[in-house]
Design a protein around this motif. Structure first.
Motif, short mmCIF file in Angstrom:
data_model
loop_
_atom_site.label_atom_id
_atom_site.label_comp_id
_atom_site.label_asym_id
_atom_site.label_seq_id
_atom_site.Cartn_x
_atom_site.Cartn_y
_atom_site.Cartn_z
N SER A 3 -5.22 -4.22 -0.46
CA SER A 3 -4.45 -4.79 -1.56
C SER A 3 -4.13 -6.27 -1.30
O SER A 3 -4.00 -7.04 -2.25
CB SER A 3 -3.15 -4.00 -1.76
OG SER A 3 -2.29 -4.16 -0.65
N ASP A 9 -12.15 -4.45 0.33
CA ASP A 9 -12.41 -3.27 -0.51
C ASP A 9 -13.90 -3.28 -0.86
O ASP A 9 -14.32 -3.88 -1.86
CB ASP A 9 -11.53 -3.35 -1.77
CG ASP A 9 -11.59 -2.07 -2.59
OD1 ASP A 9 -12.55 -1.28 -2.42
OD2 ASP A 9 -10.68 -1.85 -3.42
N ARG A 55 -8.80 2.43 -11.44
CA ARG A 55 -8.44 3.33 -10.33
C ARG A 55 -7.57 2.59 -9.30
O ARG A 55 -6.61 3.15 -8.77
CB ARG A 55 -9.70 3.88 -9.66
CG ARG A 55 -10.42 4.94 -10.47
CD ARG A 55 -11.29 5.81 -9.57
NE ARG A 55 -12.32 5.05 -8.90
CZ ARG A 55 -13.56 4.89 -9.37
NH1 ARG A 55 -13.91 5.44 -10.53
NH2 ARG A 55 -14.45 4.20 -8.69
N ARG A 56 -7.90 1.32 -9.03
CA ARG A 56 -7.09 0.56 -8.07
C ARG A 56 -5.70 0.30 -8.64
O ARG A 56 -4.70 0.35 -7.91
CB ARG A 56 -7.78 -0.78 -7.75
CG ARG A 56 -9.11 -0.66 -7.03
CD ARG A 56 -8.96 0.00 -5.67
NE ARG A 56 -10.23 0.07 -4.98
CZ ARG A 56 -11.08 1.11 -5.06
NH1 ARG A 56 -10.76 2.16 -5.80
NH2 ARG A 56 -12.22 1.09 -4.39
N THR A 59 -3.56 3.43 -8.24
CA THR A 59 -3.11 3.58 -6.85
C THR A 59 -1.98 2.61 -6.53
O THR A 59 -0.97 2.97 -5.92
CB THR A 59 -4.29 3.36 -5.89
OG1 THR A 59 -5.33 4.28 -6.20
CG2 THR A 59 -3.85 3.57 -4.44
N LYS A 60 -2.14 1.35 -6.93
CA LYS A 60 -1.14 0.33 -6.64
C LYS A 60 0.21 0.67 -7.28
O LYS A 60 1.27 0.41 -6.69
CB LYS A 60 -1.61 -1.04 -7.14
CG LYS A 60 -2.72 -1.69 -6.31
CD LYS A 60 -3.25 -2.93 -7.01
CE LYS A 60 -4.32 -3.63 -6.18
NZ LYS A 60 -3.74 -4.34 -5.03
N THR A 62 1.57 3.49 -7.72
CA THR A 62 2.29 4.61 -7.11
C THR A 62 3.22 4.14 -5.99
O THR A 62 4.16 4.83 -5.64
CB THR A 62 1.33 5.65 -6.52
OG1 THR A 62 0.54 5.03 -5.49
CG2 THR A 62 0.42 6.23 -7.59
N ASP A 63 2.95 2.94 -5.45
CA ASP A 63 3.74 2.45 -4.32
C ASP A 63 3.83 0.94 -4.41
O ASP A 63 2.82 0.23 -4.33
CB ASP A 63 3.07 2.87 -3.01
CG ASP A 63 3.99 2.69 -1.80
OD1 ASP A 63 4.82 1.76 -1.83
OD2 ASP A 63 3.87 3.47 -0.85
N GLU A 95 4.05 9.46 -0.63
CA GLU A 95 4.02 8.21 -1.38
C GLU A 95 5.30 8.08 -2.21
O GLU A 95 5.95 9.06 -2.54
CB GLU A 95 2.81 8.20 -2.30
CG GLU A 95 1.48 8.09 -1.57
CD GLU A 95 0.32 8.11 -2.53
OE1 GLU A 95 -0.48 7.17 -2.52
OE2 GLU A 95 0.22 9.07 -3.31
N GLN A 97 5.39 7.34 -5.25
CA GLN A 97 5.11 7.86 -6.59
C GLN A 97 5.83 7.07 -7.68
O GLN A 97 6.33 7.63 -8.65
CB GLN A 97 5.45 9.35 -6.69
CG GLN A 97 4.52 10.27 -5.92
CD GLN A 97 3.07 10.15 -6.37
OE1 GLN A 97 2.80 9.87 -7.53
NE2 GLN A 97 2.16 10.36 -5.46
N ALA A 136 3.18 5.89 -12.98
CA ALA A 136 3.14 7.07 -12.12
C ALA A 136 4.17 8.12 -12.53
O ALA A 136 3.88 9.32 -12.54
CB ALA A 136 3.36 6.66 -10.65
#
Length: 313
Positions: A3, A9, A55-56, A59-60, A62-63, A95, A97, A136
């Motif tokens: 990140s 990545d 998708r990234r 994910t980002k 969530t946290d 996480e 979340q 999320a």
């Protein structure tokens, strides 16, 4: 680590190689993801690259620790306003979340964040408003409800279509899950605080905002208040689609207020400020205060006067 440095990545760099050259040829390597994210909805964007970016983003969101810009901008706000959320997760390896981002969103609506943090949360909210999967907490709370009530919108989850479906179902009592209902009400409140977080309404009223609300900065409900004043003013001719959407939103806000009454004085003041009938409420408040003042003038003291000699004993 990925990140903070997108070059680490491998999948992102491989799949989006051509798009990086096309849209972000001069960007700093550490800013390439942010640059490409801003072009995600361009017609020329390759579908595979768009899917990886989404998708990234999921994910980002969530946290908050996976969002370096937000983490840096809100370094003082998080421990100040979200200490309980941090404490609840300090002994767990799960996480976050989205609970820290959710906490910051609440403080954003209350106008309590620092300027830098407010800017980053606004960007996060705008991105999530376009795709429910980037929220999320909403995804976790309303996943089953969305499958049941909004199956057609799931084919194209972008563009705020799923969120708009949930708002419509809330107004028709279609959402039975209390947790999901709470999050949909939260979406409506966020839209009131910043019209850019309500993409469907903003798209319908973009021209009217430029025409009638030029120079009014976004955030804190300023542009929304401007539009609501224009809606009340019969001499102002709003775009028909914008007028229709605004009327629908007012009905949704009134319903949401009945389902979830304001929890704090700040919430109550915000609802009065955003209400089309706010002038009526202000007049009633002034009449009550005026009546108390006049009553005090004519009725005098309610208690018996005590002479100074008795007081000094």
């Amino acid at each position: 680590m990925e990140s903070k440095d997108p070059e680490m990545d491998y999948t992102f760099m491989r799949v989006c190689k051509r798009m990086i050259k096309q849209f972000c040829p001069d960007s700093n390597p550490k800013d390439v993801f942010r640059c490409l994210k801003n072009h995600k909805n361009e017609p020329a964007m390759e579908q595979k690259c768009k899917m990886v970016i989404t998708r990234r983003q999921i994910t980002k969101n969530t946290d908050y620790r996976l969002k370096p810009e937000l983490q840096k901008a809100c370094s003082k706000d998080v421990p100040k306003f979200c200490a309980e959320e941090l404490k609840s997760k300090s002994k767990s390896e799960d996480e976050f979340q989205g609970i820290i981002i959710e906490c910051l969103k609440i403080k954003y609506r209350e106008h309590r964040l620092s300027q830098d943090c407010e800017g980053q949360i606004r960007i996060t909210m705008q991105d999530a408003a376009m795709d429910y999967r980037l929220d999320a907490q909403l995804k976790q709370a309303c996943g089953k409800t969305i499958i049941r009530l909004c199956p057609d919108e799931l084919d194209q989850p972008g563009g705020g279509r799923v969120e708009e479906c949930l708002k419509a179902k809330l107004n028709s009592d279609g959402i039975t899950d209390e947790v999901c209902r709470k999050h949909v009400i939260r979406l409506l409140q966020e839209g009131k605080a910043d019209i850019h977080v309500d993409p469907v309404l903003y798209k319908s009223c973009a021209l009217d905002i430029k025409h009638f609300c030029a120079g009014i900065p976004p955030g804190e409900g300023r542009q929304m208040s401007c539009l609501l004043e224009a809606l009340e003013d019969k001499s102002v001719r709003l775009n028909e689609e914008c007028r229709h959407m605004l009327t629908q939103r007012v009905e949704m806000w009134e319903y949401a207020a009945k389902v979830a009454p304001p929890e704090t004085v700040a919430d109550l003041m915000q609802q009065i400020q955003m209400s089309p009938s706010r002038n009526y409420y202000i007049i009633i408040l002034l009449c009550v205060v005026g009546s108390l003042f006049i009553g005090g003038l004519f009725c005098g003291r309610a208690t018996k006067r005590i002479k100074a000699e008795l007081k000094n004993k």
